[in-house]
Design a protein around this motif. Structure first.
Motif, PDB file in Angstrom:
ATOM      1  N   TYR A 122     -13.231   6.020  -2.605  1.00  0.00           N
ATOM      2  CA  TYR A 122     -11.881   5.445  -2.586  1.00  0.00           C
ATOM      3  C   TYR A 122     -11.810   4.199  -3.472  1.00  0.00           C
TER       4      TYR A 122
ATOM      5  N   VAL B 242     -11.230  -3.222   2.490  1.00  0.00           N
ATOM      6  CA  VAL B 242     -11.146  -1.937   1.780  1.00  0.00           C
ATOM      7  C   VAL B 242     -11.032  -0.791   2.770  1.00  0.00           C
ATOM      8  N   ALA B 243     -11.791  -0.880   3.857  1.00  0.00           N
ATOM      9  CA  ALA B 243     -11.745   0.180   4.856  1.00  0.00           C
ATOM     10  C   ALA B 243     -10.350   0.292   5.465  1.00  0.00           C
ATOM     11  N   THR B 244      -9.741  -0.855   5.789  1.00  0.00           N
ATOM     12  CA  THR B 244      -8.391  -0.838   6.360  1.00  0.00           C
ATOM     13  C   THR B 244      -7.390  -0.292   5.348  1.00  0.00           C
ATOM     14  N   GLN B 245      -7.559  -0.688   4.112  1.00  0.00           N
ATOM     15  CA  GLN B 245      -6.650  -0.195   3.076  1.00  0.00           C
ATOM     16  C   GLN B 245      -6.733   1.319   2.962  1.00  0.00           C
ATOM     17  N   LYS B 246      -7.959   1.811   3.012  1.00  0.00           N
ATOM     18  CA  LYS B 246      -8.166   3.268   2.939  1.00  0.00           C
ATOM     19  C   LYS B 246      -7.489   3.950   4.109  1.00  0.00           C
ATOM     20  N   PHE B 247      -7.636   3.377   5.298  1.00  0.00           N
ATOM     21  CA  PHE B 247      -7.028   3.960   6.497  1.00  0.00           C
ATOM     22  C   PHE B 247      -5.507   4.019   6.364  1.00  0.00           C
ATOM     23  N   VAL B 248      -4.915   2.880   5.975  1.00  0.00           N
ATOM     24  CA  VAL B 248      -3.453   2.818   5.859  1.00  0.00           C
ATOM     25  C   VAL B 248      -2.968   3.781   4.782  1.00  0.00           C
ATOM     26  N   ALA B 249      -3.717   3.857   3.706  1.00  0.00           N
ATOM     27  CA  ALA B 249      -3.319   4.749   2.613  1.00  0.00           C
ATOM     28  C   ALA B 249      -3.357   6.200   3.072  1.00  0.00           C
ATOM     29  N   GLU B 250      -4.356   6.534   3.870  1.00  0.00           N
ATOM     30  CA  GLU B 250      -4.441   7.908   4.372  1.00  0.00           C
ATOM     31  C   GLU B 250      -3.262   8.242   5.270  1.00  0.00           C
TER      32      GLU B 250
ATOM     33  N   PHE C  86       5.970   5.885  -1.430  1.00  0.00           N
ATOM     34  CA  PHE C  86       7.216   5.635  -0.730  1.00  0.00           C
ATOM     35  C   PHE C  86       8.084   4.660  -1.516  1.00  0.00           C
TER      36      PHE C  86
ATOM     37  N   VAL D  88       1.326   4.441  -2.614  1.00  0.00           N
ATOM     38  CA  VAL D  88       1.145   5.843  -2.216  1.00  0.00           C
ATOM     39  C   VAL D  88       2.306   6.689  -2.698  1.00  0.00           C
TER      40      VAL D  88
ATOM     41  N   LEU E  49     -17.223   1.362  11.659  1.00  0.00           N
ATOM     42  CA  LEU E  49     -16.335   2.286  10.946  1.00  0.00           C
ATOM     43  C   LEU E  49     -16.623   3.727  11.330  1.00  0.00           C
TER      44      LEU E  49
ATOM     45  N   ALA F 155      -0.374   6.801   5.291  1.00  0.00           N
ATOM     46  CA  ALA F 155       0.847   6.832   4.480  1.00  0.00           C
ATOM     47  C   ALA F 155       0.945   8.130   3.685  1.00  0.00           C
TER      48      ALA F 155
ATOM     49  N   LEU G   6       3.449   0.398  11.518  1.00  0.00           N
ATOM     50  CA  LEU G   6       2.260   0.649  10.691  1.00  0.00           C
ATOM     51  C   LEU G   6       1.466  -0.626  10.475  1.00  0.00           C
TER      52      LEU G   6
ATOM     53  N   ILE H 299       0.843  -1.203   0.000  1.00  0.00           N
ATOM     54  CA  ILE H 299       0.000   0.000   0.000  1.00  0.00           C
ATOM     55  C   ILE H 299       0.877   1.251   0.000  1.00  0.00           C
ATOM     56  N   CYS H 300       1.886   1.253   0.850  1.00  0.00           N
ATOM     57  CA  CYS H 300       2.762   2.426   0.953  1.00  0.00           C
ATOM     58  C   CYS H 300       3.507   2.674  -0.341  1.00  0.00           C
TER      59      CYS H 300
ATOM     60  N   TYR I 151      -6.443  -1.945  13.773  1.00  0.00           N
ATOM     61  CA  TYR I 151      -7.623  -1.326  13.164  1.00  0.00           C
ATOM     62  C   TYR I 151      -8.636  -2.390  12.802  1.00  0.00           C
ATOM     63  N   ILE I 152      -8.154  -3.470  12.184  1.00  0.00           N
ATOM     64  CA  ILE I 152      -9.057  -4.567  11.828  1.00  0.00           C
ATOM     65  C   ILE I 152      -9.718  -5.122  13.083  1.00  0.00           C
TER      66      ILE I 152
ATOM     67  N   LEU J 243     -15.848   5.758   1.293  1.00  0.00           N
ATOM     68  CA  LEU J 243     -15.362   4.417   0.959  1.00  0.00           C
ATOM     69  C   LEU J 243     -15.628   4.106  -0.507  1.00  0.00           C
TER      70      LEU J 243
END
Lengths: 361, 147
Positions: free
Chosen positions: A122, B70-78, A44, A42, A91, B80, A55, A38-39, A62-63, A119
């Protein structure tokens, strides 16, 4: 992706400690890879190890929190299984820190909440980057093979009271001692004894060599040792039967032979020490030899003779004794301090007083 | 009339929202998030969120797992993205001071500093050790070391 080197300037080797793997390591590693992907998307290019780990840990948390909140809302609604709307509510709870449109509206419909819209936005914008590896379904649950019962084997249970549907007893071979095992054990024992004998033989021969190098001294020494050597081979004290109480007289504590020898030789002729090197060598080895004799020799009389010969005239108060001998010569003509007539006795009194103090205490 | 109109509008609005939602959920089936399903399922099960067996290819269950992914991915992306902005701002500041030199390090590194700053806005306090010492007397005065 490679690790950034920004953590520490000096490179020091990490200690080679055995790494303990916990049950969560696999999933943590997968989370790290996913977060790294993911990073990378973005923007990096490299990561610090610790930062990536942190992270990934936060993503996992979070999950966990989403799941917890969703389960809570499902239970609140009287359901055991959570559904999509429970997840949306979870959420929302987590997104309150950042804020979303419509957060203040408590009666809003979930489908139109800001979170859902963001969501959807995104998901539409983000490009599809699947996970790098194919993962099996985990955690893997091992299939337990149940033990077969008496019925399945076809045996009858040995005791009447045991029902046949219970699992059968294990084979008697698994818990009975077989005779071959015992022989093997006794063989090792005899082997150990033989090894010990050989070692002792080697030690004795080394001691004999030392004596032969010293050369001088009465030949009776050497002869005596050879006779004793035979004795040791025949009767090993470590293998003999244990002694009962009072069967053998145990000697009291003896001064070390070296000290006793020096005191005994102080008075007699000094010429012994002057020229003859052999004698001094013998003297240095004599205590060791006597110690060996004391260990292996069984006849107590010889030992007693040696002890009587070498018993010193002065016992344990060598330092104190010298002082006491010196003082009365000096102080008697002067008699400065009134009380000091016989310092020898005084010192003893002092000791007694000290002892008395100790006793009172 | 007005009331009916309003009702109609709101119901239309709701209908739109519902439509969007159902469309989104169905599109989730085709969208593979970066975070794998097995991982999400494992941690959801750990936290107590009951899900029927995914292996039966239950559509509903898939939806839930994919949604969380998807929600977790969005969070991590934000997070980052925020960290990236911090990193770029720091690099820009450095370049501003020394314009003679070329642009220093073009590589963008995810560091603990940027991460902790980015996470602070999300309510996560990440404190990092400055350094680790070999033994307790590292960095002390030699006089006190002798003691």
């Amino acid at each position: 992706m490679s690790d950034g080197g920004g953590e520490s300037g000096s490179k020091h080797q990490q200690p080679h400690t055995k790494r303990k793997f916990s049950g969560d390591d696999f999933s943590q590693a997968i989370a790290k890879v996913a977060v790294a992907q993911i990073c990378e998307r973005v923007g990096f290019q490299t990561f610090q190890q610790s930062a990536l780990g942190k992270l990934a840990d936060i993503a996992v948390r979070y999950i966990n929190s989403v799941g917890k909140a969703a389960n809570f809302y499902a239970n609140l609604s009287g359901r055991a299984e959570g559904n999509v709307f429970d997840i949306f509510q979870g959420l929302e709870d987590l997104g309150l820190d950042q804020g979303f449109s419509g957060a203040s509206d408590i009666n809003h419909c979930l489908a139109s909440s800001g979170i859902v819209r963001e969501l959807i936005q995104y998901a539409n914008e983000a490009t599809d980057v699947p996970f790098a590896y194919a993962i099996p379904h985990f955690p893997v649950v091992k299939d337990r093979k149940p033990k077969s019962s008496f019925l399945q084997i076809g045996e009858e249970p040995p005791i009447e009271d045991i029902p046949a549907w219970l699992p059968a007893f294990p084979d008697p071979q698994t818990y009975f001692e077989s005779p071959s095992q015992n022989e093997r054990a006794s063989d090792s024992y005899t082997e150990k004894i033989e090894l010990g004998k050989q070692q002792r033989k080697m030690e004795m021969s080394m001691v004999n060599l030392q004596r032969q190098f010293s050369e001088s001294g009465p030949s009776s020494f050497v002869h005596g040792d050879s006779s004793k050597e035979k004795k040791t081979v025949e009767s090993n004290p470590f293998l003999s039967a244990p002694l009962h109480f009072e069967e053998k007289e145990v000697s009291s504590v003896v001064l070390p032979a070296k000290l006793s020898k020096e005191v005994a030789l102080q008075n007699p002729v000094a010429k012994k020490h002057v020229v003859d090197n052999h004698i001094s060598v013998m003297e240095t080895f004599a205590p060791a030899l006597e110690a060996m004799k004391n260990r292996f020799c069984e006849s107590r009389e010889e030992q007693k003779n040696i002890q009587l010969d070498q018993r010193p005239p002065v016992q344990f108060k060598i330092g104190v004794g010298k002082k006491s001998l010196v003082k009365p010569l000096k102080s008697s003509p002067q008699n400065m301090d009134g009380g000091k007539i016989d310092p020898w006795f005084c010192k003893e009194n002092e000791n007694d007083e000290r002892k008395g103090d100790l006793k009172i205490f | 009339m007005n009331h009916n109109n309003n009702f109609q509008q709101s119901s239309d609005g709701r209908h739109d929202d519902d439509a969007a939602l159902t469309e989104f959920l169905s599109s989730l089936m085709g969208y593979t998030p970066t975070i794998p399903d097995e991982l999400v399922e494992h941690y959801l099960a750990k936290s107590g969120f009951q899900c029927p067996d995914v292996r039966l290819n239950c559509c509903l269950c898939f939806c839930r797992i994919r949604l969380v992914a998807v929600a977790t991915q969005k969070f991590v992306a934000e997070v980052a993205t925020d960290a990236l902005q911090q990193c770029k701002a720091r690099q820009a500041a450095v370049v501003k001071d020394k314009r003679d030199k070329q642009q220093k390090d073009k590589r963008l590194i995810l560091t603990m500093e940027d991460l902790s700053k980015a996470l602070r806005e999300y309510g996560v306090n990440v404190k990092h050790q400055e350094y680790f010492a070999d033994n307790p007397s590292t960095g002390m005065d030699p006089a006190s070391k002798e003691e």
